[in-house]
Design a protein around this motif. Sequence first.
Motif, mmCIF file in Angstrom:
data_model
loop_
_atom_site.group_PDB
_atom_site.id
_atom_site.type_symbol
_atom_site.label_atom_id
_atom_site.label_comp_id
_atom_site.label_asym_id
_atom_site.label_seq_id
_atom_site.Cartn_x
_atom_site.Cartn_y
_atom_site.Cartn_z
ATOM 1 N N PRO A 85 0.818 -1.225 0.000
ATOM 2 C CA PRO A 85 0.000 0.000 0.000
ATOM 3 C C PRO A 85 0.847 1.268 0.000
ATOM 4 O O PRO A 85 0.532 2.223 -0.707
ATOM 5 N N LEU A 86 1.952 1.254 0.755
ATOM 6 C CA LEU A 86 2.801 2.441 0.794
ATOM 7 C C LEU A 86 3.420 2.716 -0.580
ATOM 8 O O LEU A 86 3.466 3.864 -1.048
ATOM 9 N N ALA A 87 3.861 1.635 -1.248
ATOM 10 C CA ALA A 87 4.471 1.810 -2.565
ATOM 11 C C ALA A 87 3.460 2.338 -3.565
ATOM 12 O O ALA A 87 3.760 3.224 -4.372
ATOM 13 N N LEU A 88 2.223 1.805 -3.515
ATOM 14 C CA LEU A 88 1.196 2.280 -4.450
ATOM 15 C C LEU A 88 0.877 3.744 -4.170
ATOM 16 O O LEU A 88 0.702 4.538 -5.103
ATOM 17 N N ALA A 89 0.812 4.104 -2.871
ATOM 18 C CA ALA A 89 0.546 5.500 -2.539
ATOM 19 C C ALA A 89 1.662 6.377 -3.084
ATOM 20 O O ALA A 89 1.414 7.447 -3.648
ATOM 21 N N GLY A 90 2.918 5.902 -2.935
ATOM 22 C CA GLY A 90 4.040 6.654 -3.485
ATOM 23 C C GLY A 90 3.907 6.815 -4.985
ATOM 24 O O GLY A 90 4.136 7.888 -5.533
ATOM 25 N N ALA B 39 -1.779 15.680 1.299
ATOM 26 C CA ALA B 39 -1.740 15.146 -0.062
ATOM 27 C C ALA B 39 -1.372 13.672 -0.033
ATOM 28 O O ALA B 39 -1.948 12.847 -0.758
ATOM 29 N N PHE B 40 -0.408 13.332 0.823
ATOM 30 C CA PHE B 40 0.012 11.938 0.847
ATOM 31 C C PHE B 40 -1.034 11.053 1.516
ATOM 32 O O PHE B 40 -1.220 9.893 1.119
ATOM 33 N N ALA B 41 -1.757 11.628 2.512
ATOM 34 C CA ALA B 41 -2.834 10.853 3.129
ATOM 35 C C ALA B 41 -3.882 10.491 2.084
ATOM 36 O O ALA B 41 -4.416 9.367 2.062
ATOM 37 N N LEU B 42 -4.156 11.426 1.191
ATOM 38 C CA LEU B 42 -5.097 11.171 0.096
ATOM 39 C C LEU B 42 -4.593 10.040 -0.794
ATOM 40 O O LEU B 42 -5.334 9.107 -1.152
ATOM 41 N N ALA B 43 -3.298 10.121 -1.156
ATOM 42 C CA ALA B 43 -2.716 9.073 -1.999
ATOM 43 C C ALA B 43 -2.800 7.728 -1.287
ATOM 44 O O ALA B 43 -3.034 6.695 -1.917
ATOM 45 N N GLN B 44 -2.639 7.746 0.041
ATOM 46 C CA GLN B 44 -2.712 6.473 0.767
ATOM 47 C C GLN B 44 -4.116 5.901 0.755
ATOM 48 O O GLN B 44 -4.301 4.690 0.659
#
Lengths: 498, 115
Positions: free
Chosen positions: A320-325, A472-477
């Motif tokens: 999940p972290l990689a996909l969010a990245g 922004a990153f919380a959204l991506a997560q």
Amino acid sequence: MNLLPVLPILIPLFTASSMLVAWRSRRLHRVLGAAGALCNLAAAIALFAAVEREGIVVLRLGNWPAPFGIVFVADLFAAILVAASAVVGAAVAVYSLGGMDPERESFGYYPLLHILLMGVSGAFLSGDIFNLYVWFEVMLIASFVLLALGGEKEQMEGAIKYVTLNLVSSAIFLAAVGILYGTAGTLNLADLAVKLREVDNPGLLNALAMLFLVAFGIKAAIFPLFFWLPASYHTPHVAVSAVLAGLLTKVGVYALIRVFTLLFVRDPAFTHGLILGLAGVTMITGVLGAAAQSDFRRILSFHIVSQIGYMVMGLGLLSPLALAGAIYFTVHNIMAKTNLFLVSGIVQRDSGRLSLADLGGLYKDRPALSALFLIPALSLAGVPPLSGFFGKLALVRAGLELRSYPIVAAALAVSLLTLFSMTKIWAEAFWKPSPMPEAEGRRRDPAPATLYAPVIAMAAVTVAMGLWAEPAFALAQRAAAQLSDPAGYIRAVLGGGP
Amino acid sequence: METVLAVVVGGLYAAGIYLMLRRSLVKLLFGLALMSHAANLLIFTAAGFHGEAPPLVPEGSRALLPPYADPLPQALILTAIVISFAVLAFGLALFRRAYSEVGTDDLDQMKATDT
């Protein structure tokens, strides 16, 4: 029936077709071109807000139940990308008001731009793999014409390479869709995700996965299928380069992520391992290609390839972290890359050339432009606090968590080389004294506001993504969480529990 | 029937790829056309043959009775044919223009934009 998911498709369609009615009025084209793109941006943001608030939005056309009718699905990932592409569309439409030449305008530049935007939004929102193919074709035919518009010798050569390789990719995609239908008996993405779980033929599934990897890999320009990109992207008008560079390869990346998180997740050691390897090689070849170039736009073209490697790396790691990245990085890249091409357009207008050897003295003549170049350039290289840093940070952390040290090493080394290329452009074009005698092909008058406004707006987005990286990153997560757990997607489309 | 079509599809792909590997622009375009025809036939073949009856609900019945032909692959192929027709027409115009602009139809001479 919630019509919001089709608005980013209908608005460009309506804009383009109303321009076709008034074919001869160049002024109307310009007004409609900018107004339509801004309306599209508003609709895309509304869709994004709705998806952010309510979760996955599904539109069943004609109210036919899901596996039988056509569906448009806006999950968070798709909505984010639709919004980002609408930003690019609006920026390029406004930029074109000051940067496009009258000949291209009167040969239908604005309608084509909107058809391209329609195809891109459609590809993001389609919930059906055959419709994805159709939207790819809509997008491609518009990009073919945009690329060849102007008819210069270089453009023709670039267009032949681009058209040929993209048609090959479409033929492979179509063949893969056919075999997929023969295997699973459905084309709806959510239904396929359910049906493919029961297919007891791992060899066939892996073969299908590879066909999709090749088809989307050509469009996304991953190694070893990227050769069309640096051979064609520097040839058309710079506004066209900007929109193609910002959007088209990312649609390929989107399709890869969608297909390899929803459909082909049965044998990740093979498929995603291969993707991860390709990601590393893509990064390295892209950045080495860029290091060898000495033309502003050719360097940028090779960097597209290199950056695609990072997005695909997120998919290959599949946490999940990689996909969010990967999602965060994709949006960052859409903004930064489009912006760099737009800046190169202003440089070309002011100096009359784009070869680094002939450029120079821009820092003295155009300090504001230099600052506007630095923001996306440093962001692309991953200098904090700009957006590229946080995308790479997440990807590197995900790689370390999964103990994929070679890819992390490649990502970090490529980052350094990216900084090298960006400083090369900076030193050559901006810092060194101009090698040309005064007033040879140079323009003293500053570029109009319509050229600067989109560049400033996109630079602001890049800075904002870096300064407010946490929300922004919380959204991506959250978007990545939806991707890593396809059950939510399947339930939203098919209704009920699978 | 499947075997015959499989051979035809394979032959079309082989011929298409062979033509695309030649140096002439026109052969490249013909190769692309053959590739898309092969893909269309492949959809038709891969979907399987379930009978020749048209997919119409008979009078007095509430659902389709097998064996009937699956209409979906044909709809897909029809769409794909239309798209490939349009794209090939564009390709023909583009290649014609490229020929007059570059002055050759030899792909090996078109190296100006390579790196």
